[in-house]
Design an enzyme around this catalytic site. Structure first.
Site, mmCIF file in Angstrom:
data_model
loop_
_atom_site.group_PDB
_atom_site.id
_atom_site.type_symbol
_atom_site.label_atom_id
_atom_site.label_comp_id
_atom_site.label_asym_id
_atom_site.label_seq_id
_atom_site.Cartn_x
_atom_site.Cartn_y
_atom_site.Cartn_z
ATOM 1 N N TRP A 139 0.923 -1.287 0.007
ATOM 2 C CA TRP A 139 0.051 0.126 0.203
ATOM 3 C C TRP A 139 0.642 1.184 -0.020
ATOM 4 O O TRP A 139 0.490 2.260 -0.638
ATOM 5 C CB TRP A 139 -0.887 -0.249 1.141
ATOM 6 N N ASP B 142 -0.773 7.249 6.600
ATOM 7 C CA ASP B 142 -2.027 6.402 6.322
ATOM 8 C C ASP B 142 -1.653 5.515 7.576
ATOM 9 O O ASP B 142 -0.999 4.681 7.755
ATOM 10 C CB ASP B 142 -1.623 5.661 4.990
ATOM 11 N N LYS C 275 -11.076 -1.555 9.741
ATOM 12 C CA LYS C 275 -10.126 -2.149 10.668
ATOM 13 C C LYS C 275 -10.417 -2.025 12.146
ATOM 14 O O LYS C 275 -10.762 -3.045 12.624
ATOM 15 C CB LYS C 275 -8.547 -1.917 10.369
#
Length: 367
Positions: free
Chosen positions: A100, A167, A191
Site C-alpha cells: 500500500w 496512512d 479495521k
C-alpha cells in the site's frame, strides 16, 4: 451454531454493541419511524450524529481545533492521489514499507517528483527501514504506519523535518497518537473504527490551498479539494455530497464503545498489547511455527507466521484443523503465504486464547 473467531484483516470484527445499535437504527433511526438507510442526511438527527462522531475523534485522540476531521468515500486508495493533489508542489518523500505504501508513492508521481527515501521490499517488507534521511526540501513525508499484509508497524510518532503525512488505516485508535506531529492522518475505517465504505481524514487546516508551483490540476477539481469537504460555514463538513450514512453511523457507535466501554485509546492499547504478546509468545514457543516479521518491528494488529522449516507440508492440515475449531480469516496474504491473525480493537482476548490453544493442540498431534 459453531463458535467463530474472526481474525479477518478487513473488513473485520466489530463491537457487538455497535452492530446491535446499528440494526436498531436501520429499523428506526432517532425515533423518526424511518430507518437509517432511508433518512435524509440533512435531518437534524443526522447532523447531530455527524457532529458527535467528529467530537468522539477529537476526544479519543486529543485532536486540536486547528485540525479538521473529514469522513469521505473512496477508501484510503483514493487518498493516495488526493493527498499529493492537495499537498505536492514539487517534491514529496515516501517510506516504502509494503504494497500500500508503494501504491501511494506511485500515485504521487502523477503530481511531481517522489523520493522513496527507503524501502524494505528487498526482504518482502518484513522489516521497517532505519537510518534513512528525509529531504528537507520535500513538501511532505508520507508513511504507512501499519502494514497489514506483512505484519510490521511503526509504533511511535516520529519527529520529522517536513510535513508528516500518515496512512493509519489499520492501526488508528489502537494506540495513543500525538496528532500535532502530523499535518495529515488518513485511512479506511474497516479495521478499527467501522465498516468499509467511509474514509477518515484528519488534516491541519492551514496546509490546504497552497498549490502554487504546479501547472497540472491547479486549481483542483471540486471533489478532490479537501477545502470542499471542510467548509463549515456552509454546513458542508463531509456533506458536500451525500455521505456514506450507514458506515458513519457504525463508526459513531464503535467510537462510543471505545470511549465508554473500553475507557479510551490508552486502555485499548493496553488490551491490544496483552492480546498481541500472547499470540507472539506462542508463535515463538511453538515448534510448528515461525514468525515472518522482524521482532523489533512486529505489528500489534496483524500477526504473520508460517510453518517452521521441515514442517511446510503440514500447512494445509493446520489450516483445516484451525477452521474446524472456528478460526476464521487466518490464511496469510498470497504474497507472503502462511498465516495471519488480525487482532484489531474489537477482537476479544478470548479469541486469541482460542487460537493459541488451537496451535498448542496441533503441536501435540505432531510431536
Amino acid at each position: 451454531m459453531k463458535k467463530a473467531y474472526n481474525f479477518n484483516a478487513g473488513p473485520c470484527v466489530l463491537p457487538k454493541e455497535a452492530i446491535e445499535s446499528t440494526i436498531e437504527a436501520i429499523r428506526n433511526f432517532d425515533n423518526t419511524g424511518i430507518g437509517l438507510l432511508e433518512i435524509s442526511h440533512r435531518t437534524p438527527g443526522w447532523e447531530r450524529i455527524m457532529a458527535e462522531t467528529r467530537q468522539l475523534w477529537r476526544d479519543l485522540l486529543n485532536i486540536p481545533e486547528e485540525y479538521e476531521i473529514l469522513f469521505l468515500g473512496g477508501g484510503a486508495s483514493t487518498q493516495f492521489f488526493t493527498v499529493p493533489a492537495n499537498l505536492l508542489n514539487k517534491k514529496a518523500a515516501y517510506l516504502q514499507t509494503g504494497v500500500w505504501a508503494k501504491k501511494a508513492a506511485k500515485e504521487a508521481k502523477l503530481f511531481g517528483t517522489v523520493d522513496v527515501v527507503a524501502s524494505s521490499e528487498d526482504k518482502t517488507y518484513s522489516y521497517i527501514p532505519k537510518g534513512y534521511t528525509v529531504p528537507t526540501d520535500a513538501d511532505y513525508f508520507h508513511i504507512t504506519t501499519n502494514n497489514t499484509i506483512y505484519g510490521t508497524e511503526i509504533k511511535y510518532d516520529m519527529d520529522c523535518p517536513v510535513n508528516l503525512v500518515a496512512d493509519m488505516s489499520s492501526d488508528i485508535m489502537s494506540r495513543p497518537v500525538d496528532v500535532k506531529k502530523y499535518v495529515m492522518i488518513y485511512g479506511g475505517a474497516q479495521k478499527n473504527v467501522g465498516p468499509a465504505g467511509v474514509t477518515f481524514v484528519i488534516v491541519r487546516k492551514d496546509i490546504l490551498g497552497k498549490i502554487t508551483d504546479r501547472a497540472y490540476m491547479n486549481p483542483l477539481p471540486t471533489m478532490v479539494d479537501y477545502r470542499t469537504h471542510a467548509a463549515e460555514e456552509a454546513k458542508n463538513i463531509s456533506m458536500f455530497n451525500t455521505p456514506p450514512v450507514s458506515a458513519i453511523f457504525v463508526m459513531h457507535e464503535t467510537l462510543k464503545w471505545l470511549k465508554e466501554t473500553i475507557g479510551g485509546v490508552e486502555k485499548m492499547h493496553e488490551l491490544n498489547k496483552k492480546k498481541s504478546d500472547l499470540l507472539y509468545a506462542e508463535i515463538d514457543r511453538n515448534s510448528m511455527f515461525v514468525g515472518t516479521a522482524a521482532k523489533e518491528d512486529r505489528s500489534i494488529m496483524n500477526h504473520c507466521w508460517v510453518m517452521a522449516p521441515g514442517k511446510e507440508a503440514l500447512q494445509d492440515e493446520f489450516m483445516a484443523f484451525a477452521k474446524e475449531r472456528g478460526m476464521v480469516g487466518i490464511k496469510g496474504h498470497r504474497s507472503v503465504g502462511g498465516f495471519r491473525a488480525s487482532l484489531y480493537n474489537a477482537c476479544p482476548i478470548e479469541a486469541v486464547e482460542a487460537l493459541v490453544e488451537c496451535m498448542q493442540e496441533f503441536e501435540k498431534l505432531h510431536k
